[in-house]
Scaffold this active site. Sequence first.
Site, PDB file in Angstrom:
ATOM      1  N   VAL A   1       5.922   3.036  -3.341  1.00 29.48           N
ATOM      2  CA  VAL A   1       6.617   2.135  -4.274  1.00 29.48           C
ATOM      3  C   VAL A   1       5.771   0.892  -4.541  1.00 29.48           C
ATOM      4  O   VAL A   1       5.715   0.397  -5.676  1.00 29.48           O
ATOM      5  CB  VAL A   1       8.018   1.784  -3.727  1.00 29.48           C
ATOM      6  CG1 VAL A   1       8.683   0.697  -4.558  1.00 29.48           C
ATOM      7  CG2 VAL A   1       8.898   3.041  -3.688  1.00 29.48           C
TER       8      VAL A   1
ATOM      9  N   ARG B   1      -2.196  -2.218   9.965  1.00 23.20           N
ATOM     10  CA  ARG B   1      -3.029  -1.016   9.750  1.00 23.20           C
ATOM     11  C   ARG B   1      -3.699  -1.031   8.384  1.00 23.20           C
ATOM     12  O   ARG B   1      -4.833  -0.579   8.210  1.00 23.20           O
ATOM     13  CB  ARG B   1      -2.117   0.214   9.891  1.00 23.20           C
ATOM     14  CG  ARG B   1      -2.754   1.522  10.092  1.00 23.20           C
ATOM     15  CD  ARG B   1      -1.745   2.584  10.560  1.00 23.20           C
ATOM     16  NE  ARG B   1      -0.348   2.264  10.278  1.00 23.20           N
ATOM     17  CZ  ARG B   1       0.333   2.680   9.206  1.00 23.20           C
ATOM     18  NH1 ARG B   1      -0.234   3.438   8.314  1.00 23.20           N
ATOM     19  NH2 ARG B   1       1.609   2.349   9.036  1.00 23.20           N
ATOM     20  N   SER B   2      -2.988  -1.561   7.366  1.00 20.87           N
ATOM     21  CA  SER B   2      -3.543  -1.552   6.005  1.00 20.87           C
ATOM     22  C   SER B   2      -4.236  -2.864   5.645  1.00 20.87           C
ATOM     23  O   SER B   2      -4.813  -2.983   4.559  1.00 20.87           O
ATOM     24  CB  SER B   2      -2.426  -1.311   4.983  1.00 20.87           C
ATOM     25  OG  SER B   2      -1.798  -0.092   5.227  1.00 20.87           O
TER      26      SER B   2
ATOM     27  N   HIS C   1      14.961  11.422 -10.260  1.00 14.00           N
ATOM     28  CA  HIS C   1      16.287  11.884  -9.839  1.00 14.00           C
ATOM     29  C   HIS C   1      17.123  12.170 -11.096  1.00 14.00           C
ATOM     30  O   HIS C   1      17.022  11.442 -12.098  1.00 14.00           O
ATOM     31  CB  HIS C   1      17.017  10.803  -9.047  1.00 14.00           C
ATOM     32  CG  HIS C   1      16.506  10.600  -7.647  1.00 14.00           C
ATOM     33  ND1 HIS C   1      15.546  11.376  -7.056  1.00 14.00           N
ATOM     34  CD2 HIS C   1      16.877   9.685  -6.707  1.00 14.00           C
ATOM     35  CE1 HIS C   1      15.327  10.948  -5.815  1.00 14.00           C
ATOM     36  NE2 HIS C   1      16.117   9.918  -5.579  1.00 14.00           N
TER      37      HIS C   1
ATOM     38  N   SER D   1      10.167  12.858  -3.834  1.00 12.14           N
ATOM     39  CA  SER D   1       9.560  11.554  -3.556  1.00 12.14           C
ATOM     40  C   SER D   1      10.578  10.530  -3.086  1.00 12.14           C
ATOM     41  O   SER D   1      10.187   9.469  -2.595  1.00 12.14           O
ATOM     42  CB  SER D   1       8.800  11.022  -4.776  1.00 12.14           C
ATOM     43  OG  SER D   1       9.671  10.887  -5.869  1.00 12.14           O
TER      44      SER D   1
ATOM     45  N   CYS E   1      17.865   4.358  -4.937  1.00 12.63           N
ATOM     46  CA  CYS E   1      17.413   4.965  -6.199  1.00 12.63           C
ATOM     47  C   CYS E   1      18.438   5.918  -6.808  1.00 12.63           C
ATOM     48  O   CYS E   1      18.480   6.075  -8.033  1.00 12.63           O
ATOM     49  CB  CYS E   1      16.080   5.671  -6.017  1.00 12.63           C
ATOM     50  SG  CYS E   1      16.015   6.754  -4.601  1.00 12.63           S
TER      51      CYS E   1
ATOM     52  N   THR F   1       0.809  -1.219   0.000  1.00 10.21           N
ATOM     53  CA  THR F   1       0.000   0.000   0.000  1.00 10.21           C
ATOM     54  C   THR F   1       0.846   1.275   0.000  1.00 10.21           C
ATOM     55  O   THR F   1       0.305   2.376   0.006  1.00 10.21           O
ATOM     56  CB  THR F   1      -0.940   0.017   1.229  1.00 10.21           C
ATOM     57  OG1 THR F   1      -0.136  -0.146   2.401  1.00 10.21           O
ATOM     58  CG2 THR F   1      -1.971  -1.090   1.162  1.00 10.21           C
ATOM     59  N   GLY F   2       2.173   1.132  -0.009  1.00  5.74           N
ATOM     60  CA  GLY F   2       3.039   2.314   0.001  1.00  5.74           C
ATOM     61  C   GLY F   2       3.237   2.896  -1.393  1.00  5.74           C
ATOM     62  O   GLY F   2       2.719   2.362  -2.390  1.00  5.74           O
TER      63      GLY F   2
ATOM     64  N   ASN G   1      12.778   7.814 -10.010  1.00  9.89           N
ATOM     65  CA  ASN G   1      13.280   7.146  -8.804  1.00  9.89           C
ATOM     66  C   ASN G   1      12.300   6.152  -8.215  1.00  9.89           C
ATOM     67  O   ASN G   1      12.693   5.273  -7.450  1.00  9.89           O
ATOM     68  CB  ASN G   1      13.684   8.184  -7.738  1.00  9.89           C
ATOM     69  CG  ASN G   1      12.611   9.199  -7.458  1.00  9.89           C
ATOM     70  OD1 ASN G   1      12.192   9.929  -8.344  1.00  9.89           O
ATOM     71  ND2 ASN G   1      12.143   9.263  -6.227  1.00  9.89           N
TER      72      ASN G   1
HETATM   73  C1  2RA Z   1      16.252   9.586  -1.484  1.00  9.39           C
HETATM   74  N1  2RA Z   1      17.632   7.859  -2.396  1.00  9.39           N
HETATM   75  O1  2RA Z   1      16.161  10.116  -2.587  1.00  9.39           O
HETATM   76  C2  2RA Z   1      16.698   8.168  -1.355  1.00  9.39           C
HETATM   77  C3  2RA Z   1      15.515   7.271  -1.322  1.00  9.39           C
HETATM   78  N2  2RA Z   1      15.853   5.914  -1.193  1.00  9.39           N
HETATM   79  O2  2RA Z   1      15.968  10.147  -0.439  1.00  9.39           O
END
Ligand code: 2RA
Length: 350
Positions: A13, A39-40, A258, A159, A129, A10-11, A331
């Site tokens: 990602v 919770r989910s 990113h 994010s 990421c 449910t997150g 990302n």
């Molecule tokens: C960030 N790389 O961008 C990290 C997330 N895993 O905060």
Amino acid sequence: MTTLAIVGATGAVGSVMIDIIDARESVPWSEIRLIASPRSAGRRLRVRGEEIEVVALSPEAFDGVDIAMFDVPDAVSAEWAPVAVSRGAIAVDNSGAFRMDPEVPLVVPEVNAEQAHTRPKGIVSNPNCTTLSMMAALGALHRAFGLRELVVASYQAASGAGQEGIDRLQAEISAVAGKGVGHRRGDVAEAIAAAGLPVDSPFNAPLAMNVVPFAGSLRDGGWTSEELKVRNESRKILGLPDLRVSATCVRVPVVTTHSIAVHATFANDVDVAGAHQVFAAQPSIVLVDDPESKRFPTPIDVVGEDPTYVGRVRQALDFPNTLDFFVCGDNLRKGAALNTYEIAEELVRA
Ligand code: 2RA
């Protein structure tokens, strides 16, 4: 019969993992199980047209699971990935809990897919990421020219700090929009405070109309955890334990995707035409490099896309065998959900 579990379904990602599974023409899974915190549990999510009830994380939730993809906090992975393995699953983990464990392969399928098949702990790790956003490009260049040194500066999206990061950036942008701020020291922070946003921010400084040269947490010598991850993970993925790496990680007011400015030195001669050929031959890279027509990758053109976009490729003027270039990667997709899913596909193909 192959069962795939998504832990953290449910997150942010986890939702992208479901989108990726939905978009595949066919999948090798006979069952997809959705697992999340108590919770989910009980929520119902649609996967490939079928409503699936989310079940609570428990040892029994892994019974019959062949591959379990985890996107949960480090401490949750550290506790539960071994439980999944003890119940017979292979865990593919997107936390930082196991990435640097010598008995856990750290896999980017375009670069080192074969390593996914040697996993003494039954766990395969997915890189951070920031590292992942440039790895398809660097892996391809390394195969062709032999990477020797890497100097990078990241431009990381909000994010990366999860839904909390997205919400904070959106709220800050609303707080400053139309106020004409940005000309006077402190006026952006005042507008954010006047909108009632908490002083504590996931970015440690205002992000709207700003850049913040600090991502992750502080480590020895003034480095951040993100910068050390870039160094350590790049070395491990590329199989270059002595690779010279220096990274500066910066947060920018972008929601998702990113970007990284890369300065990479090779053992062999490199030029722009040779690098273009290498990028063009790599299916997971899109080359957008036509400076005369002002064509180059930017994060808002890459968000929601699977490939890594590469542009601004230049031969360094003052450094032999060195290229400078710019990469953008979503990302949440290649940087997290997609690479994790591609590892699961690699495992099921074996
Ligand atoms: C960030 N790389 O961008 C990290 C997330 N895993 O905060």
